[in-house]
Design a protein around this motif. Structure first.
Motif, PDB file in Angstrom:
ATOM      1  N   GLY A   1      92.804  61.425  71.951  1.00  0.00           N
ATOM      2  CA  GLY A   1      92.883  60.988  70.795  1.00  0.00           C
ATOM      3  C   GLY A   1      94.078  60.039  70.611  1.00  0.00           C
ATOM      4  O   GLY A   1      94.536  59.723  69.487  1.00  0.00           O
ATOM      5  N   ARG A   2      94.752  59.638  71.828  1.00  0.00           N
ATOM      6  CA  ARG A   2      95.921  58.737  71.708  1.00  0.00           C
ATOM      7  C   ARG A   2      95.556  57.464  71.583  1.00  0.00           C
ATOM      8  O   ARG A   2      96.071  56.639  70.933  1.00  0.00           O
ATOM      9  CB  ARG A   2      96.761  59.216  72.857  1.00  0.00           C
ATOM     10  N   ILE A   3      94.439  56.986  71.923  1.00  0.00           N
ATOM     11  CA  ILE A   3      93.689  55.960  71.680  1.00  0.00           C
ATOM     12  C   ILE A   3      92.115  55.836  71.489  1.00  0.00           C
ATOM     13  O   ILE A   3      91.672  57.044  71.699  1.00  0.00           O
ATOM     14  CB  ILE A   3      93.996  54.775  72.893  1.00  0.00           C
ATOM     15  N   GLN A   4      91.591  55.052  70.879  1.00  0.00           N
ATOM     16  CA  GLN A   4      90.105  55.149  70.560  1.00  0.00           C
ATOM     17  C   GLN A   4      89.452  54.379  71.530  1.00  0.00           C
ATOM     18  O   GLN A   4      88.177  55.168  71.960  1.00  0.00           O
ATOM     19  CB  GLN A   4      89.726  54.416  69.114  1.00  0.00           C
ATOM     20  N   ASN A   5      89.864  53.497  72.173  1.00  0.00           N
ATOM     21  CA  ASN A   5      89.130  52.722  73.351  1.00  0.00           C
ATOM     22  C   ASN A   5      89.976  51.914  73.993  1.00  0.00           C
ATOM     23  O   ASN A   5      91.559  51.600  73.585  1.00  0.00           O
ATOM     24  CB  ASN A   5      88.054  52.215  72.705  1.00  0.00           C
ATOM     25  N   VAL A   6      89.601  51.331  75.182  1.00  0.00           N
ATOM     26  CA  VAL A   6      90.647  50.374  76.075  1.00  0.00           C
ATOM     27  C   VAL A   6      90.785  49.471  75.570  1.00  0.00           C
ATOM     28  O   VAL A   6      92.109  48.572  75.927  1.00  0.00           O
ATOM     29  CB  VAL A   6      90.066  50.495  77.455  1.00  0.00           C
ATOM     30  N   ASP A   7      90.346  49.031  74.650  1.00  0.00           N
ATOM     31  CA  ASP A   7      90.552  47.717  73.699  1.00  0.00           C
ATOM     32  C   ASP A   7      91.931  47.662  73.267  1.00  0.00           C
ATOM     33  O   ASP A   7      92.619  46.787  72.902  1.00  0.00           O
ATOM     34  CB  ASP A   7      89.420  47.387  72.674  1.00  0.00           C
ATOM     35  N   GLU A   8      92.278  48.757  72.860  1.00  0.00           N
ATOM     36  CA  GLU A   8      93.727  48.917  72.266  1.00  0.00           C
ATOM     37  C   GLU A   8      94.754  48.898  72.891  1.00  0.00           C
ATOM     38  O   GLU A   8      96.054  48.860  72.640  1.00  0.00           O
ATOM     39  CB  GLU A   8      93.673  50.325  71.536  1.00  0.00           C
ATOM     40  N   LEU A   9      94.623  48.943  74.499  1.00  0.00           N
ATOM     41  CA  LEU A   9      95.755  49.134  75.464  1.00  0.00           C
ATOM     42  C   LEU A   9      96.807  47.883  75.169  1.00  0.00           C
ATOM     43  O   LEU A   9      98.071  48.080  75.506  1.00  0.00           O
ATOM     44  CB  LEU A   9      94.984  49.392  76.932  1.00  0.00           C
ATOM     45  N   PRO A  10      96.129  46.813  75.224  1.00  0.00           N
ATOM     46  CA  PRO A  10      97.179  45.918  75.398  1.00  0.00           C
ATOM     47  C   PRO A  10      98.270  45.650  74.344  1.00  0.00           C
ATOM     48  O   PRO A  10      99.256  45.480  74.628  1.00  0.00           O
ATOM     49  CB  PRO A  10      96.316  44.301  75.486  1.00  0.00           C
ATOM     50  N   LEU A  11      97.614  45.803  73.201  1.00  0.00           N
ATOM     51  CA  LEU A  11      98.880  45.991  71.985  1.00  0.00           C
ATOM     52  C   LEU A  11      99.575  47.207  72.003  1.00  0.00           C
ATOM     53  O   LEU A  11     100.600  47.145  71.875  1.00  0.00           O
ATOM     54  CB  LEU A  11      97.845  45.906  70.771  1.00  0.00           C
ATOM     55  N   LYS A  12      98.893  48.349  72.444  1.00  0.00           N
ATOM     56  CA  LYS A  12      99.853  49.633  72.568  1.00  0.00           C
ATOM     57  C   LYS A  12     100.972  49.457  73.594  1.00  0.00           C
ATOM     58  O   LYS A  12     101.933  49.701  73.513  1.00  0.00           O
ATOM     59  CB  LYS A  12      98.750  50.631  72.895  1.00  0.00           C
ATOM     60  N   PHE A  13     100.455  48.753  74.871  1.00  0.00           N
ATOM     61  CA  PHE A  13     101.682  48.445  75.774  1.00  0.00           C
ATOM     62  C   PHE A  13     102.578  47.474  75.201  1.00  0.00           C
ATOM     63  O   PHE A  13     103.736  47.744  75.661  1.00  0.00           O
ATOM     64  CB  PHE A  13     100.745  47.960  77.054  1.00  0.00           C
ATOM     65  N   ALA A  14     102.268  46.500  74.581  1.00  0.00           N
ATOM     66  CA  ALA A  14     103.174  45.648  73.978  1.00  0.00           C
ATOM     67  C   ALA A  14     104.037  46.376  72.940  1.00  0.00           C
ATOM     68  O   ALA A  14     105.592  46.072  72.990  1.00  0.00           O
ATOM     69  CB  ALA A  14     102.536  44.443  73.222  1.00  0.00           C
ATOM     70  N   GLN A  15     103.835  47.400  72.247  1.00  0.00           N
ATOM     71  CA  GLN A  15     104.549  48.148  71.247  1.00  0.00           C
ATOM     72  C   GLN A  15     105.381  48.867  72.118  1.00  0.00           C
ATOM     73  O   GLN A  15     106.786  49.176  71.780  1.00  0.00           O
ATOM     74  CB  GLN A  15     103.818  48.952  70.455  1.00  0.00           C
TER      75      GLN A  15
END
Length: 611
Positions: free
Chosen positions: A312-326
């Motif tokens: 539940g830390r991310i919903q899908n891989v689409d979120e990963l670029p922004l999460k990594f930027a944060q």
């Protein structure tokens, strides 16, 4: 320095220059202002000696960010070439040097403790396993030249120190999570070395791949999944933290504490899932046909990323670029760095600048005007991002100067970008540009100013290096367009219309822009360039692009003119014996070319068509 300057120039970089019988006096709002005043004085001095007229100049910069990006990752540049660039940036009052230090094709900075980054990531050779180097790319050939090379730690510190003495901030960029193949391959070599030595924990410390990831993905520049570091494995965060700490220490030693870290963040996608492709059953003749069912998004089959989804830390891989930027912003802020920068795709999906841990978040905005840049740039600025315009259709200097098969350059955003086009750019009123220049196909397009007014942080030119294989090709493409960039970054022209919501602009349809004033302003700029600045560039050893002749053939011979007043032209009947052309002459000649002011360099020879 002085606090008594008029209000309109009492800003950082503002100055007053007085030249009178009793001598010269420079007052600046700050040290940078004094420096810029001195640069103006030096710019007024004739090359061949002589005096300067008495005058008072009161001046201040238009934007706080007046930048130039040089891509040393794709094809390395010699430190002397970069220093020469810094000298010219200082002379024309550009103040931000954006160094693109890593990409798929190369890693260009020595990092203590990670020797593989430069031992392998900075070299190219014929090693199919890529255990000793990267494979040859971009026409570099097997001998590692001109594509290979890197800055040692000491060279980088000295380069930052050199820029600091000229009031230029160095902004290092290490592109991730995409465009990271050089780092990924290098860290895989490190992993193998330490694993073979019986040190599995040390081997995994900076590993950037999930070894079980079988995603079938193709990057924008057609690399496989090793083009992306994996945000779901702990080695990626550790690698970034190590990198930021080491580079920040280099800047401290250079006397320029790191103020801005450029994260990159662009193009973390599978190009085959983009708008140019369709499923095998598709019938659009303008799109490629592929089996979409076999295509994955980056990290789509990574067990490490699937575990994060399950938790539940991310919903899908689409979120990963922004999460990594944060995550990157937390690391950057932890080093006391005030600003994290990214290409606009690196912050895609963020509600605003406050989504990041740094005090400021800078967006390098690279949409084209005919693809909605006016709206996008305003949106970023109004969400609190420090927005720097990097508009490809005006400010990418890897595009050709003219629409000619003999001119080097890409064409995906502009068929031609000459110095006049850069000069004509109206950054504060982006829709206005649609009335002056066509799109990449030479066709008119319309833009309506529908967004709220925005205050941009500045503009910068981009010299991407894929087709700039050596330093002379870089200088050919950078100069003299850099001078037009500097003019627009420093000075807002009278022909630039104020932004007004609801106005529509289109070439050949609307007539809001005072094109006569624009052209008169260009004639003044071109005269200064031709009669004064070109000779200064030559004296500095800069290999700028010589202007091509414009030739009009007639019954009694041909007449010719150059882009700039004062430019030297030559003609020849056979392409071998060349003679100087004098303005107004009518001559019988088939071949034409430009010549440098000092006569040491000749431009490309072109033949008249039909002869």
């Amino acid at each position: 320095m002085s606090a008594g300057l008029p209000a309109d120039i009492a800003v950082p970089g503002g100055y007053r220059l007085k030249i009178a019988a009793r001598g010269v006096e420079v007052e600046g709002f700050d040290a940078a202002g004094v420096f810029y005043g001195a640069q103006t004085l030096l710019g007024l001095l004739p090359l061949n000696g002589g005096g300067v007229s008495w005058m008072t100049v009161e001046d201040a910069p238009r934007y706080p960010h007046r930048g130039f990006m040089i891509d040393v990752a794709r094809n390395d540049k010699q430190p002397a070439t970069v220093r020469r660039l810094i000298d010219q940036m200082a002379a024309y009052k550009l103040n931000k040097l954006h160094l693109h230090l890593s990409d798929d094709e190369g890693w260009r900075l020595q990092i203590p403790g990670l020797p593989e980054l430069t031992d392998i990531g900075a070299r190219r050779c014929h090693d199919l396993a890529e255990t000793r180097c990267l494979l040859p790319q971009l026409g570099s050939g097997p001998a590692n030249q001109p594509g290979g090379g890197y800055l040692s730690r000491e060279q980088y510190v000295e380069l930052v120190r050199y820029a600091q003495s000229r009031f230029i901030e160095v902004i290092p960029e290490f592109d991730m999570p995409a465009h990271a193949r050089a780092a990924v391959v290098a860290m895989e070599a490190r992993y193998r070395r330490l694993a073979a030595a019986g040190k599995p924990q040390a081997a995994a410390e900076y590993r950037l791949l999930d070894p079980l990831d079988q995603s079938n993905t193709t990057s924008v520049q057609f690399y496989d999944r090793r083009t992306y570091l994996n945000p779901c494995v702990p080695g990626s965060e550790r690698f970034l933290a190590k990198l930021v700490a080491e580079v920040a220490q280099m800047h401290r030693e250079a006397g320029q504490p790191l103020q801005t870290w450029h994260f990159g963040g662009d193009e973390a996608k599978n190009i085959l899932l983009g708008g140019g492709f369709q499923d095998l059953k598709g019938a659009d003749p303008g799109k490629g046909r592929i089996d979409l069912a076999k295509q994955d998004k980056p990290w789509g089959r990574s067990p490490a990323c699937q575990a994060l989804i399950a938790q539940g830390r991310i919903q899908n891989v689409d979120e990963l670029p922004l999460k990594f930027a944060q995550t990157a912003s937390l690391i950057v802020a932890g080093q006391g760095i005030a600003t994290m920068a990214a290409w606009q795709d690196g912050v895609h999906g963020a509600a605003g600048a406050s989504d990041f841990a740094t005090a400021h978040t800078l967006v390098t905005e690279w949409d084209t005007l005919y693809w909605g840049a006016a709206q996008a740039a305003s949106d970023f600025a109004n969400k609190g991002f420090k927005t720097v315009l990097a508009s490809p259709d005006y400010l990418y200097f890897d595009f050709p100067y003219e629409l000619n098969p003999h001119e080097r350059g890409y064409y995906w955003a502009s068929r031609d970008t000459d110095s006049y086009k850069v000069f004509s750019f109206a950054p504060d009123n982006l829709p206005q540009n649609a009335e002056v220049m066509p799109d990449r196909q030479g066709k008119p397009f319309s833009v309506t100013s529908s967004a709220a007014p925005a205050r941009f942080a500045g503009i910068q030119g981009q010299a991407w290096g894929e087709i700039q294989r050596n330093d002379s090709q870089f200088e050919y493409m950078a100069y003299p367009r850099l001078l037009a960039l500097a003019e627009r970054a420093w000075h807002k022209a009278a022909w630039e219309r104020p932004y007004k919501a609801g106005e529509t602009y289109q070439l050949g349809v609307t007539h809001l822009v005072d094109k006569a004033a624009l052209n008169a302003d260009w004639q003044r700029f071109a005269a200064v360039l031709g009669w004064r600045e070109a000779a200064k560039l030559e004296k500095a050893g800069v290999g700028y692009r010589l202007p091509m002749p414009a030739v009009l053939a007639g019954a009694n011979g041909a007449r010719a003119a150059a882009e700039w007043p004062g430019a030297r032209l030559q003609y020849s009947q056979d392409g071998r014996g060349w003679r100087d052309y004098h303005p107004g002459e009518q001559v019988q000649a088939r071949y034409w070319r430009g010549l440098s002011q000092d006569g040491r360099r000749a431009g490309r020879a072109e033949a008249l068509s039909g002869q």
